[in-house]
Design an enzyme around this catalytic site. Structure first.
Site, PDB file in Angstrom:
ATOM      1  N   ASN A  39     -13.046  19.230   8.491  1.00 11.61           N
ATOM      2  CA  ASN A  39     -14.034  19.145   7.601  1.00 11.61           C
ATOM      3  C   ASN A  39     -14.414  20.061   6.401  1.00 11.61           C
ATOM      4  O   ASN A  39     -15.693  20.553   5.901  1.00 11.61           O
ATOM      5  CB  ASN A  39     -15.551  19.047   8.519  1.00 11.61           C
ATOM      6  CG  ASN A  39     -15.368  17.838   9.312  1.00 11.61           C
ATOM      7  OD1 ASN A  39     -15.301  16.829   9.180  1.00 11.61           O
ATOM      8  ND2 ASN A  39     -15.792  18.122  10.746  1.00 11.61           N
ATOM      9  N   HIS A 125     -25.466  12.320  15.665  1.00 12.01           N
ATOM     10  CA  HIS A 125     -24.547  12.838  16.420  1.00 12.01           C
ATOM     11  C   HIS A 125     -24.896  13.367  18.047  1.00 12.01           C
ATOM     12  O   HIS A 125     -25.845  13.194  18.232  1.00 12.01           O
ATOM     13  CB  HIS A 125     -24.251  14.266  15.600  1.00 12.01           C
ATOM     14  CG  HIS A 125     -22.900  14.952  15.859  1.00 12.01           C
ATOM     15  ND1 HIS A 125     -23.195  16.128  16.773  1.00 12.01           N
ATOM     16  CD2 HIS A 125     -21.818  15.088  15.512  1.00 12.01           C
ATOM     17  CE1 HIS A 125     -21.881  16.736  16.869  1.00 12.01           C
ATOM     18  NE2 HIS A 125     -21.102  15.894  16.174  1.00 12.01           N
ATOM     19  N   GLU A 166     -29.376  11.591  10.244  1.00 10.16           N
ATOM     20  CA  GLU A 166     -28.488  12.267   9.643  1.00 10.16           C
ATOM     21  C   GLU A 166     -28.509  11.857   8.077  1.00 10.16           C
ATOM     22  O   GLU A 166     -28.766  10.588   7.832  1.00 10.16           O
ATOM     23  CB  GLU A 166     -27.032  11.985  10.056  1.00 10.16           C
ATOM     24  CG  GLU A 166     -26.980  12.721  11.441  1.00 10.16           C
ATOM     25  CD  GLU A 166     -25.474  12.138  12.027  1.00 10.16           C
ATOM     26  OE1 GLU A 166     -24.509  12.663  11.367  1.00 10.16           O
ATOM     27  OE2 GLU A 166     -25.044  11.601  13.167  1.00 10.16           O
ATOM     28  N   SER A 170     -21.742  10.741  10.410  1.00 15.89           N
ATOM     29  CA  SER A 170     -20.425  11.364  10.458  1.00 15.89           C
ATOM     30  C   SER A 170     -19.386  10.360  11.014  1.00 15.89           C
ATOM     31  O   SER A 170     -18.153  10.635  10.775  1.00 15.89           O
ATOM     32  CB  SER A 170     -20.354  12.386  11.677  1.00 15.89           C
ATOM     33  OG  SER A 170     -20.819  11.810  13.048  1.00 15.89           O
ATOM     34  N   ASP A 195     -30.394  15.825   9.917  1.00 17.64           N
ATOM     35  CA  ASP A 195     -29.034  16.677  10.050  1.00 17.64           C
ATOM     36  C   ASP A 195     -28.241  16.501   8.838  1.00 17.64           C
ATOM     37  O   ASP A 195     -27.646  15.454   8.505  1.00 17.64           O
ATOM     38  CB  ASP A 195     -28.422  16.158  11.289  1.00 17.64           C
ATOM     39  CG  ASP A 195     -27.226  17.125  11.653  1.00 17.64           C
ATOM     40  OD1 ASP A 195     -26.736  17.921  10.808  1.00 17.64           O
ATOM     41  OD2 ASP A 195     -26.597  16.802  12.547  1.00 17.64           O
ATOM     42  N   HIS A 198     -23.241  16.845   6.909  1.00 18.72           N
ATOM     43  CA  HIS A 198     -22.144  16.237   6.209  1.00 18.72           C
ATOM     44  C   HIS A 198     -22.659  16.131   4.686  1.00 18.72           C
ATOM     45  O   HIS A 198     -22.212  15.384   3.866  1.00 18.72           O
ATOM     46  CB  HIS A 198     -21.850  14.838   6.649  1.00 18.72           C
ATOM     47  CG  HIS A 198     -20.973  14.992   8.071  1.00 18.72           C
ATOM     48  ND1 HIS A 198     -19.877  15.298   8.056  1.00 18.72           N
ATOM     49  CD2 HIS A 198     -21.480  14.687   9.269  1.00 18.72           C
ATOM     50  CE1 HIS A 198     -19.329  15.368   9.284  1.00 18.72           C
ATOM     51  NE2 HIS A 198     -20.416  15.085   9.899  1.00 18.72           N
ATOM     52  N   LYS A 230     -18.707  23.161   7.869  1.00 21.80           N
ATOM     53  CA  LYS A 230     -17.927  21.794   7.102  1.00 21.80           C
ATOM     54  C   LYS A 230     -17.846  22.617   5.684  1.00 21.80           C
ATOM     55  O   LYS A 230     -16.865  23.038   5.412  1.00 21.80           O
ATOM     56  CB  LYS A 230     -18.706  20.532   7.177  1.00 21.80           C
ATOM     57  CG  LYS A 230     -18.867  20.223   8.723  1.00 21.80           C
ATOM     58  CD  LYS A 230     -19.578  19.028   9.167  1.00 21.80           C
ATOM     59  CE  LYS A 230     -19.205  18.674  10.357  1.00 21.80           C
ATOM     60  NZ  LYS A 230     -19.488  19.422  11.401  1.00 21.80           N
TER      61      LYS A 230
END
Length: 378
Positions: A39, A125, A166, A170, A195, A198, A230
């Site tokens: 990542n 996640h 998120e 992910s 979240d 990413h 990441k």
């Protein structure tokens, strides 16, 4: 053989029959592989300035923080990184933790409780799933990106409510409808926890995240969590929001209070990476260009961020394709149940802006050929 040893053996046999046995595979420091499984989206983990900052902090402060944040583990570096993260993402305050997992555990468990309702997207996640379970709140899992289901869940309760999502998911690599979710949460005075693991360093102007891009930074009904491991290439996590939120977490979040503080080297590395990102705001754009071209070549949906999800016929076929790519010098991820929320085995490929063009092009050619060969297998 003891009862426990028999149980371990039975569990392993069951995993092997299902094609779900996993193993740790240490990588060498000088291995010559093209890594599209990790990542480190921007290649900042190996940036000379980031390395120097991490090494300098280790030499100056020691190998570890030495204590929890509330004892003596908070250094000047922690406070500086928190200020810079908050300013970069448009938030008023930030709290740095030892991992992104801890950030989600801390935020959810400290904000919820047995008198609260958590409305969770089905694809969040594992750290958010675990946090919801540990919070003792009532949990309602809704369909992926289903705003109407969130609205119905919030309309049907008088409890304090938290919605979990998120910014970029992910597994599938798709984006959440954050603007709509924030509006629904504001309507019902619920809290939306996003979240940005990413999203930070990938989405929004200069990589400031999807929350910032949508004008939701500082929204009273929106809380952000993120990871430093990441796009920033270091280690650690953060919760971002109001000073009142950070004060509450500092006093009530057990995963924060009772955990040793993030090591100074990781703090300094993340800070240096953030500064490199600020100095090169064009970096996230290269992720999107590469991800879009590769998605078209592999005939899969384009990603909202760096993650490309390639469905495979079975866990065994996915593992075989992964192994063949590795034999040709390209490492990709392999998601199998129970790591995937919909039970579909996938190759997970991450677009990397830090790779030179020849390496990226070679990896794309290898993957296109191997995936095409394995897609028809059963």
């Amino acid at each position: 053989m003891s009862a426990w040893e028999r149980w371990f053996a039975e569990q392993r046999e069951e995993r092997e029959r299902a094609g779900l046995q996993r193993a740790l595979r240490p990588r060498a420091r000088d291995e010559h592989l093209i890594d599209l499984a990790g990542n480190d989206y921007l290649g900042l983990s190996a940036h000379p300035e980031v390395r120097r900052a991490a090494a300098g902090a280790a030499l100056g402060w020691g190998a570890g923080a030495g204590a929890s944040r509330l004892v003596t583990g908070t250094t000047e570096l922690h406070a500086e990184l928190e200020r810079e993260l908050a300013e970069f993402t448009g938030q008023r305050a930030a709290l740095v933790l030892s991992t992104g997992y801890h950030a989600n555990l801390s935020a959810v468990t400290a904000l919820a409780g047995k008198d609260a309702l958590i409305v969770s997207d089905a694809h969040v996640h594992a750290s958010l799933i675990d946090a919801a379970r540990l919070s003792r709140a009532s949990i309602e899992v809704v369909g992926h990106n289903d705003v109407s289901a969130v609205r119905a869940a919030l309309a049907d309760t008088d409890r304090r409510a938290i919605v979990l999502a998120e910014s970029v998911f992910s597994v599938l690599g798709d984006a959440a409808p954050l603007a709509e979710l924030a509006a629904v949460c504001a309507e019902h005075d619920a809290l939306l926890l996003v979240d940005e693991a990413h999203g930070l360093g990938v989405l929004g102007p200069g990589g400031r995240g999807l929350v910032h891009a949508l004008g939701l930074a500082g929204h009273p009904n929106v809380v952000v969590t993120a990871t430093l491991s990441k796009a920033l290439g270091a280690m650690g996590g953060a919760v971002l929001g109001s000073p009142a939120l950070i004060d509450h977490l500092t006093n009530r979040a057990r995963p924060f209070i009772f955990d040793t503080a993030l090591a100074p080297a990781a703090v300094a590395g993340a800070q240096a990476a953030l500064r490199q990102l600020r100095a090169a705001p064009e970096l996230p754009g290269e992720i999107h260009r590469r991800a879009a071209r590769l998605a078209d070549r592999l005939v899969v949906p384009r990603s909202a961020g760096a993650v490309l999800s390639v469905p495979m016929p079975s866990p065994g076929v996915a593992l075989a394709a992964q192994a063949k790519a590795l034999a040709e010098g390209v490492r990709v991820g392999c998601f199998r149940p129970p790591s995937v929320p919909d039970g579909v085995s996938r190759l997970r490929i991450t677009a990397q802006a830090g790779l030179d063009a020849p390496s990226w092009n070679r990896a794309a050619e290898v993957l296109a050929r191997i995936i095409d060969e394995h897609r028809s297998e059963q």
